[in-house]
Design a protein around this motif. Structure first.
Motif, PDB file in Angstrom:
ATOM      1  N   UNK A 122       0.858  -1.187   0.000  1.00  0.00           N
ATOM      2  CA  UNK A 122       0.000   0.000   0.000  1.00  0.00           C
ATOM      3  C   UNK A 122       0.894   1.236   0.000  1.00  0.00           C
ATOM      4  N   UNK A 123       1.202   1.753  -1.172  1.00  0.00           N
ATOM      5  CA  UNK A 123       2.159   2.845  -1.320  1.00  0.00           C
ATOM      6  C   UNK A 123       1.517   4.192  -1.025  1.00  0.00           C
ATOM      7  N   UNK A 124       2.189   4.973  -0.200  1.00  0.00           N
ATOM      8  CA  UNK A 124       1.738   6.340   0.060  1.00  0.00           C
ATOM      9  C   UNK A 124       1.797   7.136  -1.248  1.00  0.00           C
ATOM     10  N   UNK A 125       0.713   7.817  -1.556  1.00  0.00           N
ATOM     11  CA  UNK A 125       0.654   8.607  -2.791  1.00  0.00           C
ATOM     12  C   UNK A 125      -0.188   7.968  -3.872  1.00  0.00           C
ATOM     13  N   UNK A 126      -0.529   6.684  -3.708  1.00  0.00           N
ATOM     14  CA  UNK A 126      -1.371   5.992  -4.684  1.00  0.00           C
ATOM     15  C   UNK A 126      -2.851   6.072  -4.328  1.00  0.00           C
ATOM     16  N   UNK A 127      -3.165   6.607  -3.157  1.00  0.00           N
ATOM     17  CA  UNK A 127      -4.543   6.824  -2.709  1.00  0.00           C
ATOM     18  C   UNK A 127      -5.343   5.514  -2.653  1.00  0.00           C
ATOM     19  N   UNK A 128      -4.676   4.453  -2.206  1.00  0.00           N
ATOM     20  CA  UNK A 128      -5.378   3.171  -2.102  1.00  0.00           C
ATOM     21  C   UNK A 128      -5.865   2.833  -0.714  1.00  0.00           C
ATOM     22  N   UNK A 129      -5.484   3.628   0.301  1.00  0.00           N
ATOM     23  CA  UNK A 129      -5.818   3.281   1.684  1.00  0.00           C
ATOM     24  C   UNK A 129      -7.323   3.368   1.940  1.00  0.00           C
ATOM     25  N   UNK A 130      -7.974   4.385   1.392  1.00  0.00           N
ATOM     26  CA  UNK A 130      -9.423   4.506   1.568  1.00  0.00           C
ATOM     27  C   UNK A 130     -10.138   3.327   0.922  1.00  0.00           C
ATOM     28  N   UNK A 131      -9.647   2.879  -0.234  1.00  0.00           N
ATOM     29  CA  UNK A 131     -10.261   1.727  -0.903  1.00  0.00           C
ATOM     30  C   UNK A 131     -10.178   0.474  -0.039  1.00  0.00           C
ATOM     31  N   UNK A 132      -9.052   0.297   0.665  1.00  0.00           N
ATOM     32  CA  UNK A 132      -8.933  -0.844   1.580  1.00  0.00           C
ATOM     33  C   UNK A 132      -9.977  -0.747   2.689  1.00  0.00           C
ATOM     34  N   UNK A 133     -10.201   0.474   3.184  1.00  0.00           N
ATOM     35  CA  UNK A 133     -11.225   0.665   4.210  1.00  0.00           C
ATOM     36  C   UNK A 133     -12.611   0.317   3.707  1.00  0.00           C
ATOM     37  N   UNK A 134     -12.887   0.646   2.442  1.00  0.00           N
ATOM     38  CA  UNK A 134     -14.193   0.309   1.863  1.00  0.00           C
ATOM     39  C   UNK A 134     -14.349  -1.205   1.712  1.00  0.00           C
ATOM     40  N   UNK A 135     -13.257  -1.892   1.336  1.00  0.00           N
ATOM     41  CA  UNK A 135     -13.298  -3.358   1.254  1.00  0.00           C
ATOM     42  C   UNK A 135     -13.615  -3.971   2.617  1.00  0.00           C
ATOM     43  N   UNK A 136     -12.944  -3.449   3.639  1.00  0.00           N
ATOM     44  CA  UNK A 136     -13.141  -3.972   4.993  1.00  0.00           C
ATOM     45  C   UNK A 136     -14.586  -3.776   5.428  1.00  0.00           C
ATOM     46  N   UNK A 137     -15.114  -2.602   5.177  1.00  0.00           N
ATOM     47  CA  UNK A 137     -16.492  -2.306   5.574  1.00  0.00           C
ATOM     48  C   UNK A 137     -17.471  -3.231   4.865  1.00  0.00           C
ATOM     49  N   UNK A 138     -17.266  -3.453   3.569  1.00  0.00           N
ATOM     50  CA  UNK A 138     -18.150  -4.344   2.808  1.00  0.00           C
ATOM     51  C   UNK A 138     -18.065  -5.773   3.315  1.00  0.00           C
ATOM     52  N   UNK A 139     -16.853  -6.229   3.580  1.00  0.00           N
ATOM     53  CA  UNK A 139     -16.643  -7.601   4.036  1.00  0.00           C
ATOM     54  C   UNK A 139     -17.320  -7.845   5.383  1.00  0.00           C
ATOM     55  N   UNK A 140     -17.199  -6.875   6.298  1.00  0.00           N
ATOM     56  CA  UNK A 140     -17.739  -7.057   7.653  1.00  0.00           C
ATOM     57  C   UNK A 140     -19.246  -6.816   7.713  1.00  0.00           C
ATOM     58  N   UNK A 141     -19.822  -6.268   6.660  1.00  0.00           N
ATOM     59  CA  UNK A 141     -21.266  -6.075   6.533  1.00  0.00           C
ATOM     60  C   UNK A 141     -21.823  -5.150   7.625  1.00  0.00           C
ATOM     61  N   UNK A 142     -23.111  -5.164   7.831  1.00  0.00           N
ATOM     62  CA  UNK A 142     -23.756  -4.196   8.721  1.00  0.00           C
ATOM     63  C   UNK A 142     -23.352  -4.374  10.173  1.00  0.00           C
ATOM     64  N   UNK A 143     -22.865  -5.537  10.541  1.00  0.00           N
ATOM     65  CA  UNK A 143     -22.475  -5.786  11.934  1.00  0.00           C
ATOM     66  C   UNK A 143     -21.308  -4.906  12.351  1.00  0.00           C
ATOM     67  N   UNK A 144     -20.634  -4.311  11.384  1.00  0.00           N
ATOM     68  CA  UNK A 144     -19.418  -3.559  11.608  1.00  0.00           C
ATOM     69  C   UNK A 144     -19.675  -2.097  11.945  1.00  0.00           C
ATOM     70  N   UNK A 145     -20.829  -1.562  11.523  1.00  0.00           N
ATOM     71  CA  UNK A 145     -21.041  -0.118  11.499  1.00  0.00           C
ATOM     72  C   UNK A 145     -20.861   0.576  12.843  1.00  0.00           C
ATOM     73  N   UNK A 146     -21.410   0.008  13.920  1.00  0.00           N
ATOM     74  CA  UNK A 146     -21.424   0.712  15.194  1.00  0.00           C
ATOM     75  C   UNK A 146     -20.337   0.260  16.166  1.00  0.00           C
ATOM     76  N   UNK A 147     -19.447  -0.610  15.724  1.00  0.00           N
ATOM     77  CA  UNK A 147     -18.394  -1.093  16.613  1.00  0.00           C
ATOM     78  C   UNK A 147     -17.331  -0.023  16.840  1.00  0.00           C
ATOM     79  N   UNK A 148     -16.930   0.168  18.085  1.00  0.00           N
ATOM     80  CA  UNK A 148     -15.838   1.089  18.399  1.00  0.00           C
ATOM     81  C   UNK A 148     -14.515   0.455  17.969  1.00  0.00           C
ATOM     82  N   UNK A 149     -13.686   1.255  17.344  1.00  0.00           N
ATOM     83  CA  UNK A 149     -12.431   0.745  16.780  1.00  0.00           C
ATOM     84  C   UNK A 149     -11.276   1.638  17.226  1.00  0.00           C
ATOM     85  N   UNK A 150     -10.182   0.995  17.672  1.00  0.00           N
ATOM     86  CA  UNK A 150      -8.962   1.718  18.057  1.00  0.00           C
ATOM     87  C   UNK A 150      -7.932   1.536  16.946  1.00  0.00           C
ATOM     88  N   UNK A 151      -7.630   2.583  16.181  1.00  0.00           N
ATOM     89  CA  UNK A 151      -6.697   2.448  15.052  1.00  0.00           C
ATOM     90  C   UNK A 151      -5.269   2.824  15.423  1.00  0.00           C
TER      91      UNK A 151
END
Length: 459
Positions: A122-151
């Motif tokens: 995941x190279x800085x400057x390629x703007x792919x990090x947000x896309x990875x976040x969208x993949x994660x959100x889709x994979x985890x489905x609706x159960x993921x939305x309200x979970x508290x997350x420590x990044x």
């Protein structure tokens, strides 16, 4: 963080969010690092800068099948750390690209979920990090939305950018890579040009933001050592953890700039850091980095003077660390990073764990950037993960670009000045000054043999 290979097994969830999880194998890294890091840093071609993200979700916890976690010994618990887990019933037709789900452990608490992205891809400057976040959100489905997350984020970061993160953390300004609420922020030391006014042989032109970023981080680590909790070790004393070791940064960015001050004025890295710290009466030398002695179980082949006592007591004095980092030949025989070596004795030692590894500044393979882990970042939730992950990369890009300008413009200005004729005599602002006599607290005198103040004792 590196994850060692794990054995086969399975988990069942004791959370309402996941039904069953299977242990499918090891993951080896979440950082922006390739497998081979053997060549010396000053000869290795710099790889492109990477950014990895870790998302801890403590509400999704597991029990290993067949045995309660509470009944396991510490070695068995360690075997669970970093193991890839696959939630059954999730992610149908949604592949995981450059990220995975692993088990994390913390003390006696049950294993919980940590989603990690592979910064090596995941190279800085390629703007792919947000896309990875969208993949994660889709994979985890609706159960993921309200979970508290420590990044937390691991990224190549030029020292100019690091200085900005430290500044923003201390001043509680908005910066997604800084923590505005941590108690240690008040103890952050920001080095300025004025911090070095008493060191006349350090050239003014050498005191750049890169220089100040290094000294701000190094000095802050030394100052907060006084209060670090041995149960957590020094890495929890600040939200920025260097993954490139201090020794490699010192040799690459600082050592040559201090050479005249040290050789001609009798000062040392310790006396300079002590002055920058603002700690009165030369007391910084008595501060200690602390680890719980029972945690120092790993073997480190490197030997150094006093190693046995340090390991036995779980203590490293700040002056010993700095003298050995510099290889102050008055008191140290080897040039080592003792903070890294002591931390590597722990099970999860990570300070400086990538040794001399650095990557490049965005779009400039000639400019080096050390690697840092930014911890204790502002919490988020599953519904905001993609947006937040994109912000991490955007901020990293911004600071890389500023660093490139900061390093390029002065060099260009110097070339222009050198080629301008007929402009009269130009003052050389980089000329070093004179050595300043060493000052000591009342009742103490400078000792030339060590470059430190010593008590003269009773008359």
């Amino acid at each position: 963080m590196h994850f060692a290979p794990r054995g086969p097994g399975s988990f069942r969830s004791i959370s309402s969010f996941l039904a069953v999880l299977a242990l499918t194998g090891p993951i080896h890294s979440v950082l922006a690092i390739p497998a081979s890091v053997a060549a010396p840093h000053n000869k290795r071609a710099l790889d492109v800068p990477g950014l990895g993200v870790e998302l801890e979700i403590t509400r999704i916890i597991y029990d290993p099948q067949g045995k309660k976690y509470e009944d396991m010994d510490s070695d068995r618990r360690e075997q669970l750390k970093g193991a890839i887990i696959t939630p059954i019933g999730f992610g149908k037709d949604h592949p995981k690209e450059n990220w995975d789900i692993t088990a994390e452990i913390s003390g006696t608490n049950k294993p919980f979920t940590e989603i990690i992205t592979d910064g090596r891809k995941n190279e800085i400057g390629k703007h792919g990090t947000k896309n990875l976040g969208e993949q994660i959100t889709t994979y985890m489905e609706t159960k993921f939305d309200q979970l508290a997350i420590a990044p937390q984020v691991t990224a190549a970061m030029p020292l100019e950018g690091l200085l900005q993160v430290l500044n923003d953390g201390k001043d509680k300004k908005d910066n997604v890579l800084a923590n505005k609420g941590a108690s240690y922020n008040d103890k952050i030391v920001i080095a300025t040009k004025d911090s070095f006014k008493d060191f006349g042989k350090i050239k003014g032109d050498d005191i750049t933001d890169e220089f100040l970023g290094f000294f701000s981080l190094l000095t802050t680590y030394c100052v907060v050592a006084k209060d670090n909790d041995e149960r957590n070790g020094p890495k929890r004393s600040l939200n920025i953890m260097p993954r490139t070791d201090f020794l490699s940064m010192y040799k690459r960015f600082i050592e040559e700039k201090l050479r005249a001050e040290i050789s001609e004025c009798g000062n040392s890295l310790y006396t300079i850091v002590s002055a920058v710290s603002g700690v009165a009466d030369d007391k910084l030398k008595d501060y200690e980095f602390k680890w719980k002695p029972d945690d120092l179980r790993n073997k480190v082949d490197q030997d150094w003077d006093g190693k046995e006592d340090m390991v036995k007591n779980g203590r490293l004095r700040v002056d010993k660390f700095l003298d050995t980092l510099q290889m102050n030949d008055k008191v140290a025989q080897k040039q080592l990073d003792l903070l890294k070596l002591m931390d590597l004795l722990t099970r999860h030692g990570q300070i400086g764990g990538l040794n001399d590894r650095m990557e490049s500044v965005v779009n400039d393979p000639s400019l080096p950037a050390p690697i840092f882990e930014f911890r204790d970042l502002q919490a988020t939730n599953g519904g905001e993960v993609a947006k937040r992950m994109g912000e991490y990369e955007d901020k990293a890009i911004e600071m890389h670009k500023k660093a490139k300008i900061a390093r390029t413009v002065p060099a260009l200005a110097a070339v222009i000045a050198a080629n301008v004729a007929g402009m009269g005599k130009r003052e050389d602002v980089s000329s070093p000054g004179e050595c300043k006599p060493m000052e000591c607290p009342p009742g103490e005198v400078p000792l030339a043999a060590t470059g430190k103040c010593v008590d003269v004792g009773p008359y």
